[in-house]
Structures are given as structure tokens and as C-alpha cells.
Scaffold this motif. Structure first.
Motif, PDB file in Angstrom:
ATOM      1  N   VAL A   1      63.798  -2.154  54.900  1.00 30.59           N
ATOM      2  CA  VAL A   1      64.031  -0.882  55.586  1.00 30.59           C
ATOM      3  C   VAL A   1      63.105   0.147  54.953  1.00 30.59           C
ATOM      4  CG1 VAL A   1      65.707   0.894  56.187  1.00 30.59           C
ATOM      5  CG2 VAL A   1      66.426  -1.503  56.025  1.00 30.59           C
ATOM      6  N   ARG A   2      62.152   0.633  55.735  1.00 27.37           N
ATOM      7  CA  ARG A   2      61.187   1.605  55.219  1.00 27.37           C
ATOM      8  C   ARG A   2      61.548   3.007  55.698  1.00 27.37           C
ATOM      9  NH1 ARG A   2      54.917  -0.497  55.443  1.00 27.37           N
ATOM     10  NH2 ARG A   2      55.165  -2.392  54.174  1.00 27.37           N
ATOM     11  N   LEU A   3      61.536   3.933  54.760  1.00 22.77           N
ATOM     12  CA  LEU A   3      61.828   5.327  55.061  1.00 22.77           C
ATOM     13  C   LEU A   3      60.542   6.135  54.972  1.00 22.77           C
ATOM     14  CD1 LEU A   3      65.004   5.738  52.801  1.00 22.77           C
ATOM     15  CD2 LEU A   3      64.870   4.816  55.121  1.00 22.77           C
ATOM     16  N   TYR A   4      60.218   6.837  56.044  1.00 19.04           N
ATOM     17  CA  TYR A   4      58.988   7.617  56.101  1.00 19.04           C
ATOM     18  C   TYR A   4      59.321   9.099  56.237  1.00 19.04           C
ATOM     19  CZ  TYR A   4      56.403   3.260  56.816  1.00 19.04           C
ATOM     20  OH  TYR A   4      55.843   2.002  56.666  1.00 19.04           O
ATOM     21  N   CYS A   5      59.219   9.835  55.131  1.00 22.18           N
ATOM     22  CA  CYS A   5      59.426  11.287  55.139  1.00 22.18           C
ATOM     23  C   CYS A   5      60.704  11.651  55.896  1.00 22.18           C
ATOM     24  CB  CYS A   5      58.235  12.002  55.757  1.00 22.18           C
ATOM     25  SG  CYS A   5      56.651  11.633  54.993  1.00 22.18           S
ATOM     26  N   VAL A   6      61.796  10.978  55.543  1.00 22.62           N
ATOM     27  CA  VAL A   6      63.019  11.116  56.335  1.00 22.62           C
ATOM     28  C   VAL A   6      63.792  12.368  55.955  1.00 22.62           C
ATOM     29  CG1 VAL A   6      63.264   8.662  56.792  1.00 22.62           C
ATOM     30  CG2 VAL A   6      64.293   9.641  54.730  1.00 22.62           C
ATOM     31  N   ARG A   7      64.577  12.833  56.905  1.00 18.22           N
ATOM     32  CA  ARG A   7      65.498  13.936  56.723  1.00 18.22           C
ATOM     33  C   ARG A   7      66.890  13.491  57.171  1.00 18.22           C
ATOM     34  NH1 ARG A   7      61.052  15.929  59.454  1.00 18.22           N
ATOM     35  NH2 ARG A   7      62.175  15.948  61.437  1.00 18.22           N
ATOM     36  N   LYS A   8      67.842  14.308  56.889  1.00 19.60           N
ATOM     37  CA  LYS A   8      69.195  14.018  57.344  1.00 19.60           C
ATOM     38  C   LYS A   8      69.201  13.784  58.859  1.00 19.60           C
ATOM     39  CE  LYS A   8      73.703  16.107  58.110  1.00 19.60           C
ATOM     40  NZ  LYS A   8      74.504  17.364  58.076  1.00 19.60           N
ATOM     41  N   GLY A   9      69.879  12.718  59.272  1.00 17.25           N
ATOM     42  CA  GLY A   9      70.014  12.423  60.693  1.00 17.25           C
ATOM     43  C   GLY A   9      69.042  11.402  61.216  1.00 17.25           C
ATOM     44  N   ALA A  10      68.024  11.050  60.441  1.00 15.79           N
ATOM     45  CA  ALA A  10      67.095  10.008  60.888  1.00 15.79           C
ATOM     46  C   ALA A  10      67.873   8.717  61.124  1.00 15.79           C
ATOM     47  CB  ALA A  10      65.998   9.795  59.855  1.00 15.79           C
ATOM     48  N   LYS A  11      67.572   8.042  62.223  1.00 17.91           N
ATOM     49  CA  LYS A  11      68.335   6.848  62.608  1.00 17.91           C
ATOM     50  C   LYS A  11      67.420   5.706  63.001  1.00 17.91           C
ATOM     51  CE  LYS A  11      72.411   9.240  64.489  1.00 17.91           C
ATOM     52  NZ  LYS A  11      73.257   9.418  65.697  1.00 17.91           N
TER      53      LYS A  11
ATOM     54  N   VAL B   1      70.309   8.336  57.867  1.00 19.42           N
ATOM     55  CA  VAL B   1      70.138   9.075  56.620  1.00 19.42           C
ATOM     56  C   VAL B   1      71.164  10.196  56.568  1.00 19.42           C
ATOM     57  CG1 VAL B   1      68.568  10.541  55.271  1.00 19.42           C
ATOM     58  CG2 VAL B   1      67.696   8.517  56.462  1.00 19.42           C
ATOM     59  N   GLY B   2      71.881  10.259  55.449  1.00 20.03           N
ATOM     60  CA  GLY B   2      72.925  11.255  55.307  1.00 20.03           C
ATOM     61  C   GLY B   2      72.467  12.507  54.587  1.00 20.03           C
ATOM     62  N   GLU B   3      73.432  13.350  54.242  1.00 23.84           N
ATOM     63  CA  GLU B   3      73.148  14.627  53.575  1.00 23.84           C
ATOM     64  C   GLU B   3      72.422  14.424  52.258  1.00 23.84           C
ATOM     65  OE1 GLU B   3      74.464  17.961  53.888  1.00 23.84           O
ATOM     66  OE2 GLU B   3      75.805  17.820  55.601  1.00 23.84           O
ATOM     67  N   ASP B   4      72.737  13.326  51.575  1.00 24.44           N
ATOM     68  CA  ASP B   4      72.164  13.093  50.262  1.00 24.44           C
ATOM     69  C   ASP B   4      70.795  12.414  50.341  1.00 24.44           C
ATOM     70  OD1 ASP B   4      72.978  10.695  51.239  1.00 24.44           O
ATOM     71  OD2 ASP B   4      74.225  10.138  49.522  1.00 24.44           O
ATOM     72  N   GLY B   5      70.284  12.239  51.569  1.00 18.50           N
ATOM     73  CA  GLY B   5      68.992  11.577  51.720  1.00 18.50           C
ATOM     74  C   GLY B   5      69.067  10.079  51.626  1.00 18.50           C
ATOM     75  N   GLU B   6      70.285   9.546  51.592  1.00 17.05           N
ATOM     76  CA  GLU B   6      70.474   8.099  51.462  1.00 17.05           C
ATOM     77  C   GLU B   6      70.773   7.475  52.824  1.00 17.05           C
ATOM     78  OE1 GLU B   6      71.229   6.615  48.218  1.00 17.05           O
ATOM     79  OE2 GLU B   6      70.622   8.423  47.163  1.00 17.05           O
ATOM     80  N   VAL B   7      70.452   6.194  52.948  1.00 13.31           N
ATOM     81  CA  VAL B   7      70.778   5.437  54.149  1.00 13.31           C
ATOM     82  C   VAL B   7      72.183   4.882  53.990  1.00 13.31           C
ATOM     83  CG1 VAL B   7      70.183   3.475  55.592  1.00 13.31           C
ATOM     84  CG2 VAL B   7      68.382   4.849  54.565  1.00 13.31           C
ATOM     85  N   GLY B   8      73.076   5.268  54.871  1.00  9.40           N
ATOM     86  CA  GLY B   8      74.457   4.807  54.791  1.00  9.40           C
ATOM     87  C   GLY B   8      74.728   3.616  55.693  1.00  9.40           C
ATOM     88  N   LYS B   9      75.918   3.065  55.572  1.00  8.28           N
ATOM     89  CA  LYS B   9      76.411   1.969  56.440  1.00  8.28           C
ATOM     90  C   LYS B   9      75.422   0.820  56.504  1.00  8.28           C
ATOM     91  CE  LYS B   9      79.311   4.937  59.334  1.00  8.28           C
ATOM     92  NZ  LYS B   9      79.619   5.405  60.710  1.00  8.28           N
ATOM     93  N   GLN B  10      75.256   0.153  55.374  1.00 12.35           N
ATOM     94  CA  GLN B  10      74.305  -0.959  55.304  1.00 12.35           C
ATOM     95  C   GLN B  10      75.000  -2.315  55.311  1.00 12.35           C
ATOM     96  OE1 GLN B  10      72.883   0.182  51.534  1.00 12.35           O
ATOM     97  NE2 GLN B  10      71.658   1.916  52.258  1.00 12.35           N
ATOM     98  N   GLU B  11      76.328  -2.317  55.495  1.00 15.64           N
ATOM     99  CA  GLU B  11      77.066  -3.560  55.300  1.00 15.64           C
ATOM    100  C   GLU B  11      76.685  -4.655  56.293  1.00 15.64           C
ATOM    101  OE1 GLU B  11      79.420  -0.733  57.882  1.00 15.64           O
ATOM    102  OE2 GLU B  11      78.423  -0.625  55.930  1.00 15.64           O
ATOM    103  N   PHE B  12      76.086  -4.284  57.428  1.00 13.05           N
ATOM    104  CA  PHE B  12      75.722  -5.307  58.416  1.00 13.05           C
ATOM    105  C   PHE B  12      74.403  -5.996  58.066  1.00 13.05           C
ATOM    106  CE2 PHE B  12      74.420  -1.114  59.923  1.00 13.05           C
ATOM    107  CZ  PHE B  12      73.058  -1.277  60.095  1.00 13.05           C
ATOM    108  N   LEU B  13      73.683  -5.501  57.056  1.00 13.42           N
ATOM    109  CA  LEU B  13      72.465  -6.166  56.613  1.00 13.42           C
ATOM    110  C   LEU B  13      72.834  -7.339  55.721  1.00 13.42           C
ATOM    111  CD1 LEU B  13      70.194  -3.102  55.746  1.00 13.42           C
ATOM    112  CD2 LEU B  13      70.299  -4.382  57.883  1.00 13.42           C
ATOM    113  N   GLY B  14      72.112  -8.441  55.863  1.00 10.71           N
ATOM    114  CA  GLY B  14      72.421  -9.634  55.087  1.00 10.71           C
ATOM    115  C   GLY B  14      71.222 -10.153  54.322  1.00 10.71           C
ATOM    116  N   GLY B  15      71.494 -11.082  53.406  1.00 10.26           N
ATOM    117  CA  GLY B  15      70.415 -11.693  52.645  1.00 10.26           C
ATOM    118  C   GLY B  15      69.831 -10.748  51.618  1.00 10.26           C
TER     119      GLY B  15
END
Length: 841
Positions: A719-729, A745-759
Motif C-alpha cells: 500500500v503506497r501513500l502519496y502525499c496523503v491527507r485525511k480522507g484519502a481512500k 487515511v484518518g486524522e492521525d495520517g494513518e491508514v485505518g481498517k487494514q484487517e482485510f489485508l492478508g499475508g
């Protein structure tokens, strides 16, 4: 067609009559519309109502944001089919309509668009504008709607016999200062159509002419509206080419209907257009892989096919689909659906062996809707009425393309049943998809269709719709709704429902590659999601440099096929098997594997494109950046989905100039950033081109070294993040096209809800070097810290006269080295959860 000789004179041999005023208005209650009676001279006294033509103009509200305008001379004239298949998914309810009257005008509103009709002073004046009054879109003014005769009758008595008179209806919508016009199908000339005369009449003209295989009567204006002309008949347009300030639309007949669609963006226009004519079908994930063709007139048999595929495998070039072009059929027999028994004695067994070898997963064959008289099948088809006839009852035949060729009459239900039966026999032999070639040269004179109620002239363009619909639905019946794939050359409005389309016969030149780009982006602006091109060019022998530049372009189209005319397109035949890193084989491998790695992004974007009725690739720059006036003139670059910008290279030297709209853009290959808007120049080898990622993008990519087209797009991904801001999807879909989850991307600049990613998935943050001042670099250089935290260490939010910088360092093992000066080195958060300390310098 030009009806005038300059502004003051009628064209020679033409008689013109214009709507001169709106004499009366009548409400059409059932359609929530308005009928205007418009005489062709100003009515100053009662005697003026005699001995003159009138035009009836119906303005109706089909659904919110759209108005229809139909102009008719003689209301009693028949309106034979075929007609476009409108509202295939059902007509939406119209909720926001109204008709209001003032002392000087009447206004009819349909959601966000309105038309205001002047009703005083003997003027003809209709203004189309945003309902909120924010913008005028276009208008119909003095001498903008009329009828024409040719040759010009000298008195009305001559119109008693119309057999030798041509009768036309025309309208002229105004062009504003700086307005540009785009679309009208797959057109290979200038992207902006202002100044062009265009005839919407399907033709097999190649990519270097003003003819088009795919004429679609839809154009989009830079002012935020589109116009769809509701007839498959021959339509002629003068786009600022008869009157510089107007777009003239004309058709032979007694009526002309078009819809004006309010955006204001191209995306909104195409979404509403897709309600009218249908959304693109969805295609399976395997179709995005590399297709390899035998080429057209080349000799081939099973040994040849296997040698191609074995050679591709040896060079690390995975092939998803192998295509058998024309000569799987016996010469002169096209298209009787019978394999040439000398070259292919047991086609079913051959296809089975081919798939079992693992060299290829799917097989495609070429067909057309014609039948040569040499084939024994011809006599059967002719005797049963399956072929188009002349008016005297003869089968329509000519020697164009195939000797004594007949044309399958798809208006005959029994012919359709027979044709589908032939297709089913191909499916039984292991064929998975069909190249539906031809269907453009359909005669319109001296012909009689099985359904005699149809207008032969309208059938010329509409035939493309019938032909591709029949084949596509046969594929759906056999393989499933979203598993059907065509490779079609001809199209008209609505044919986007039967994907996919390719650009036709192009030469092996950089000019032809540029023509193809223009054709692809123009067709995309007519609601076609998927598009492909003959990589390397169809005609001629591409020199290695053109082949390699075309490979880079072709693998960034939605679909990618190697195909030629009289020469093969496997890479080792192009450059004498150059095995270097810049040889054709290595370059093809590089780009094929890149597309495989991009598949999680591509397939997710494909679902959105089909749902919205918008192009995946090639997507015109103005589609994503309609407020940037420069984007409406860019015809040498495009967007692949909403996040990737692609600028093909047309020079052997690798020099390329391209435009970046406003914002931060990150080079996909180097992670360097540039700031737009502005023009940039770069020089590229054959394994790169300007491929830039839009700011605030999340790209989901397959793992490094991924070679497959179809895999689990949520497992082992980056998962690549390019100059992301809150709300990027970013939406993650499975290889079956179903949504798995959404990364945000949430308020803290982090990508949330990753549980569906595997491996072994990872998140990569790509900081932009031009965001970092010397102060920031110095601060980082002097910063060190050791922490026992196991998941993530958020370092530093440094603020100053420079942009805000957020640098994240993630553990992929026992230590992470975080250095913003080495911005090109990915920094990752792994799915591994280790209780190992960070060591940060």
C-alpha cells in the motif's frame, strides 16, 4: 453539411427556412414539457400565417439534469427505426421539474438545467443555463433552427413530390469564446473539434483519416454540458466551421432530436449519459493481461502458436490470452465458423493442449458478420433468408473484402439464432472470447432488411450495436454476466455496454501512435470504459524503437494486445532477439510485469469506471481536471484511472514534454516529485516513461516480482501513500470484482481498517524531497532515537516556512533506517508483528 455560402447567402442549390419567432407555447402535461410553435417568418398580422412553414419544437424533461429538444417540420412524417436503445436499466424518476412564466419568457427546468424561451418582440431566443443562474451553457438564437431543401424548390407546389428532394432539419447551438468541443466517437484528428466538419457515418478508414470506425453522436463542451443526438442516422456537424460561433447539427428527414446534459463536470455528464444509453459492461480480471495475436495475413499452425508462447515464457513475458486471427478459417470462406482442417485438423484438442500446457489461460478467435460465397455455408444461409437482400430480392453481394460476400441480417430472428449457434460451437471447442471485427461497411442504398419497417440509412450505424450485442450476450450466456469479453472495432451509441473496443488499423509510426492516443481519449469521452490498440502498429514493420515505445503505451491502456498485419509482433522478431536490458523482449517483460503489479489498482478502478459510465484508460486529462483550461487541449497524455498520469514517448531519443496540473505529482519509478501546474521535459530509456501519481493517492500494488494478472488483490500487497491527507481512500476489490474493503487515511495520517489485508502486506510512505527545507534535513540528520515499540513510531511534525512534513518509519524487521534525504527508499510498515526495538538514525 454547409447550408450557407458565408453569412449572407444560401449555399448553391439549397433553400433555407428558419424559425423566426416563438408564436405560441403549449404545455405537454404527460412529459412535463413545453411545445413551441415557430413560424418561418415573423407574424405581424393574420395574413402572415398563410403559405409558410412552421417548426415545432418540443422541450421536455426526461430526468433531472437533462433536457430533450426535438425539432419537427411535418409532424405526420413517419419515424421508422431502428432507434437507440435508451434507458436500458429503466428510466429514473423526474423529481425537480417546473415550468414558470414571466411577462417576457417561459422557463422549463429539469433539476440543475433550465431553458428560458423568449415569448415577446417576435424574437427567436432560447437560452440553456444552470437552474441556479450561475452560468449560461449555450443558446439557440436568430437563424439557429431551420429546415432546408436540396435542390431548392422554386415554389411550394414542388414539395408535393418529395422523391427527388432532400429535406433536412438543422440546429445551431452557440459556441462561447474559448469553448472547446470533444468526443463524437473514436476520432483520430485534432482532439478539440472546433473548426472541423464531421460526418457521423461508420467507415473502415484506418486511423489516419477523418473517417471513424466508432461514430458516437455525443459531444462534450468545456463549458460544462454535453449534447447527445438521438438518431443512428447519418448526422453531419459543422463545429465552428460554417459559422465560427456555432455548432450546427443536421440530419436528412423531418425531425431532429437531441438531449442537452448538464454536468457541470465531464464525469457528471457521462454518468447521466450512461443512464440514457447504458453503462459499460464489466470485464473479468484476466482480460487485463497481455493478449498475443497470430497477426493478420501471416502463416501459422499449432507449431507456430506454441513456439510463440514458449518463446514468451522463456523471456519472462506472461501471456493471458492467445488470439487466432482471420486464417483460422479457410481462405475465401470468411466467416463460416469452420476451422481450416488442413492447418487445424482437431481445433478442440489443440486448444485443450494449449491451455493444459500452462502457456496461456484463454483463447480468442476472429470473426466478422459477413459470409463469402465460396463457403458451402453461404448457400444455406442465403436460402434461409439469413443474409441482407437487395430490393429486387437478390442477396446483397459485393466483392469488397470477400468474393461475393453477403452480410448477415441481424433483424431476422432466425438468422440471429443460427449465428449464435455457430458461436456456441466455438465455445464448445474451448474459445473463451471473440474479436468482432468489421461491421462498418453496411450498405444503405438498394437494400431490404428482413424487418422491412427499418430505415436502411439508420441501419448503417446501428448494425454495430446489433452485431456486438448478439455476440456479447452469447458470451454472457455461456460464461457469466461479467465474464464476457469482445474485442470490437465498430461501435455507436450504447455499444459501450458490450466491451471491449480497440482502435483499428494504425500504421507502425509515431504519428499513428499519437493518432491512437487521440482516438482513445475521444472514445473515452463518449462513455467507453475500456479501450485497446494494436501494439507496435498494425500496418508495416515497426522498427525496434517504435515497438518499444508502443509497448510502454499499450501496457498502460486498459487492455493490451500485440497484433500486426503481415508481420508478427513477438519481440524477438522485431530486433533480432536483442537480449539486452533495452531489447524488445526485456522491455515487453518489464511493462507486462508492471501491469500485473498494478492490477489491484487497475481492477478497483475498472469497477468504479463501469459503475459510473466513465473511461478507465485512456481517460482525457480534462476529465479529471475540468477547471484547468490547459487540460482541454492535451492530446498526448492521459489518466489511467483517477490517480495515474501517463505521457507516452513519441521520440526515439526518449525526449518527451508533458503537462502536470496543479498539485504534487510523484514519479512512480523514482519517487521524485514535481509541482504543477506546468510543462516539464524529461528523457527516458525504453523501460520508463512519465508515469506520475497524483497527490493524496493510495495505490494498492501487487508484491514485487508479481507476474500474474489474476491473484488475491488483498494479499501480500504493498500500500503506497502519496502525499496523503485525511480522507484519502482506496477501494480494494477481489479478482472477481467484489469489494473487499476500503483503506482510508484518518486524522492521525494513518491508514485505518487494514484487517482485510492478508499475508505479508506493507504500507509504504513516499515523502517528497521538495517538501523538505535545509532546516528539516538538518533536524533529521541530528535526530536519533531507540524505542521498544513494536508497531509504529511516529516521529516529528516539523513546521516552518515550508510545507508540513510527516515522516513515518515502520519496522520490517529488527531495525529501520529512516533518512528523508534518501527519499527514494521505501519506508514500510509490515504485517509482521515483532517485539523488536527500533534503531533509528
Amino acid at each position: 453539411m454547409k447550408f450557407r455560402d458565408g453569412m449572407w447567402l444560401a449555399a448553391e442549390g439549397k433553400r433555407l427556412e428558419y424559425a423566426e419567432e416563438v408564436y405560441s407555447t403549449t404545455r405537454l402535461e404527460e412529459s412535463r414539457g413545453l411545445r413551441l410553435l415557430c413560424p418561418t417568418k415573423k407574424i405581424m398580422q393574420r395574413a402572415d400565417t398563410l403559405n409558410l412553414s412552421t417548426l415545432t419544437i418540443d422541450i421536455e424533461t426526461p430526468f433531472d439534469g437533462v433536457l430533450s429538444i426535438e425539432t419537427t417540420h411535418w409532424l405526420g412524417a413517419l419515424n421508422p427505426g431502428p432507434h437507440f436503445d435508451l434507458f436500458p436499466a429503466g428510466k429514473p424518476s423526474t423529481r425537480h421539474t417546473s415550468i414558470t412564466k414571466s411577462p417576457k419568457s417561459m422557463t422549463i427546468s429539469s433539476g440543475s438545467i433550465s431553458a428560458t424561451v423568449k415569448t415577446v418582440d417576435h424574437d427567436f431566443d432560447i437560452r440553456f443555463h444552470a437552474t441556479d443562474g450561475s452560468k449560461e451553457l449555450t443558446s439557440l438564437l436568430n437563424r439557429s433552427i431551420g429546415l432546408a431543401y436540396g435542390p431548392a424548390p422554386s415554389n411550394p407546389m414542388q414539395t408535393a413530390d418529395m422523391r427527388n428532394l432532400h429535406h433536412y432539419i438543422f440546429t445551431q447551438t452557440t459556441l462561447s469564446v474559448g469553448e472547446s468541443v470533444h468526443g463524437l466517437g473514436e476520432r483520430f484528428g485534432a482532439f478539440n473539434k472546433v473548426g472541423q466538419a464531421i460526418t457521423l457515418w461508420n467507415a473502415d478508414g484506418g486511423t489516419s483519416s477523418d473517417q471513424a470506425y466508432k461514430n458516437v453522436p455525443l459531444w462534450i463542451s468545456s463549458r460544462g454540458y454535453g449534447i447527445f443526438i438521438d438518431t443512428p442516422d447519418k448526422v453531419e456537424l459543422e463545429i465552428g466551421s460554417e459559422r465560427c460561433c456555432r455548432v450546427q447539427t443536421s440530419v436528412e428527414g423531418q425531425r431532429l432530436k437531441w438531449y442537452i446534459i448538464h454536468g457541470p463536470t465531464p464525469k457528471e455528464i457521462l454518468y447521466k449519459y450512461s443512464i440514457l444509453t447504458g453503462k459499460p459492461g464489466k470485464v473479468p480480471s484476466w482480460s487485463f493481461g497481455l493478449w498475443l495475436s497470430t497477426s493478420f495475413t501471416t502463416n501459422y499452425d499449432e507449431k507456430t502458436v506454441n513456439s510463440f508462447l514458449e518463446g514468451m515464457k522463456a523471456r519472462d513475458i506472461p501471456v493471458e490470452v492467445f488470439h487466432f486471427d482471420c486464417f483460422w478459417l479457410k481462405a475465401f470462406h470468411w466467416c463460416d465458423f469452420v476451422f481450416d482442417s488442413e492447418m487445424f485438423p482437431d481445433p478442440k484438442a489443440q486448444i485443450t493442449r494449449l491451455k493444459e500446457s500452462g502457456l496461456v489461460k484463454k483463447v480468442c478467435v476472429w470473426i466478422n458478420p459477413y459470409l463469402g460465397q465460396v463457403s458451402p455455408v453461404f448457400e444455406i444461409a442465403a436460402s434461409k433468408g439469413y443474409l441482407l437482400k437487395r430490393k429486387n430480392g437478390d442477396v446483397f453481394q459485393w466483392d469488397l473484402w470477400q468474393t461475393g460476400m453477403g452480410i448477415v441480417d441481424f433483424t431476422n430472428p432466425e438468422a440471429v439464432e443460427w449465428y449464435v449457434g455457430c458461436l456456441k460451437e466455438l465455445f464448445d471447442k474451448g474459445v473463451d472470447c471473440i474479436k468482432t471485427d468489421f461491421g462498418e461497411r453496411i450498405p444503405s442504398e438498394d437494400v431490404q432488411w428482413h424487418d422491412s419497417s427499418l430505415d436502411p440509412r439508420k441501419m448503417h450505424n446501428y448494425y454495430a450495436f446489433l452485431y456486438n450485442k448478439i455476440v456479447y450476450e452469447a458470451l454472457q450466456e455461456r460464461f457469466g454476466e461479467n465474464e464476457a469479453v469482445l474485442f470490437a472495432r465498430t461501435a455507436t451509441a450504447g455499444t459501450q455496454r458490450f466491451p471491449l473496443q480497440w482502435g483499428g488499423d494504425c500504421e507502425s509510426t509515431p504519428e499513428a501512435m499519437a493518432e491512437s492516443v487521440r482516438g482513445g481519449i475521444s472514445l473515452g469521452l463518449c462513455g467507453f470504459s475500456y479501450w485497446s490498440v494494436d501494439i507496435g502498429g498494425f500496418e508495416g514493420y515497426p522498427p525496434p524503437w517504435i515497438y518499444k515505445r508502443w509497448v510502454a503505451f499499450g501496457l498502460l491502456c486498459s487492455h493490451s494486445r500485440l497484433h500486426g498485419s503481415n508481420s508478427f509482433r513477438v519481440p524477438w522478431t522485431v530486433d533480432e532477439d536483442d537480449t539486452s536490458d533495452q531489447g524488445c523482449s526485456k522491455i515487453l517483460s518489464t511493462w507486462t510485469l508492471l501491469k500485473a503489479r498494478l492490477m489491484p489498482y487497475i481492477f478497483a478502478q475498472a469497477q468504479e469506471s463501469a459503475n459510473l459510465g466513465i473511461p478507465l484508460s485512456l481517460r482525457a486529462m480534462c476529465f479529471e481536471f475540468p477547471e484547468d483550461s490547459t487540460s482541454w487541449f492535451l492530446d498526448r497524455q492521459f489518466m489511467f484511472g483517477s490517480n495515474l498520469l501517463v505521457a507516452p514517448v513519441f521520440e526515439e531519443s526518449g525526449n518527451v514534454e508533458f503537462y502536470l496540473p496543479a498539485g504534487k505529482w510523484t514519479n512512480f519509478f523514482t519517487n521524485e516529485t514535481k509541482s504543477g501546474p506546468g510543462w516539464f521535459k524529461e528523457t527516458h530509456e525504453f523501460d520508463t516513461l512519465p508515469l506520475y501519481v497524483r497527490e493524496n493517492s493510495i495505490l494498492v500494488l501487487g508484491k514485487e516480482g508479481e507476474t500474474r494478472t489474476v491473484y488475491d488483490y488483498a494479499r501480500d500487497v504493498e500500500v503506497r501513500l502519496y502525499c496523503v491527507r485525511k480522507g484519502a481512500k482506496a477501494t480494494v476489490v477481489g479478482s472477481e470484482g467484489k469489494e473487499i474493503g476500503v483503506l482510508e487515511v484518518g486524522e492521525d495520517g494513518e491508514v485505518g481498517k487494514q484487517e482485510f489485508l492478508g499475508g505479508e502486506w506493507s504500507v509504504t510512505c513516499l515523502p517528497a524531497r521538495d517538501h523538505l527545507s535545509d532546516y528539516v534535513l538538518g533536524a533529521w540528520k541530528n535526530f536519533s532515537l531507540t524505542s521498544p515499540k513494536s508497531d509504529e513510531l511516529k516521529l516529528c511534525h516539523l513546521l516552518g516556512a515550508f510545507d508540513r512534513v510527516v515522516q513515518r518509519c515502520y519496522s520490517t524487521g529488527n531495525q529501520v533506517n529512516c533518512n528523508p534525504m534518501a527519499y527514494h527508499i521505501p519506508l514500510r510498515m509490515s504485517s509482521k508483528r515483532r517485539n523488536s526495538p527500533y534503531f533509528i538514525t
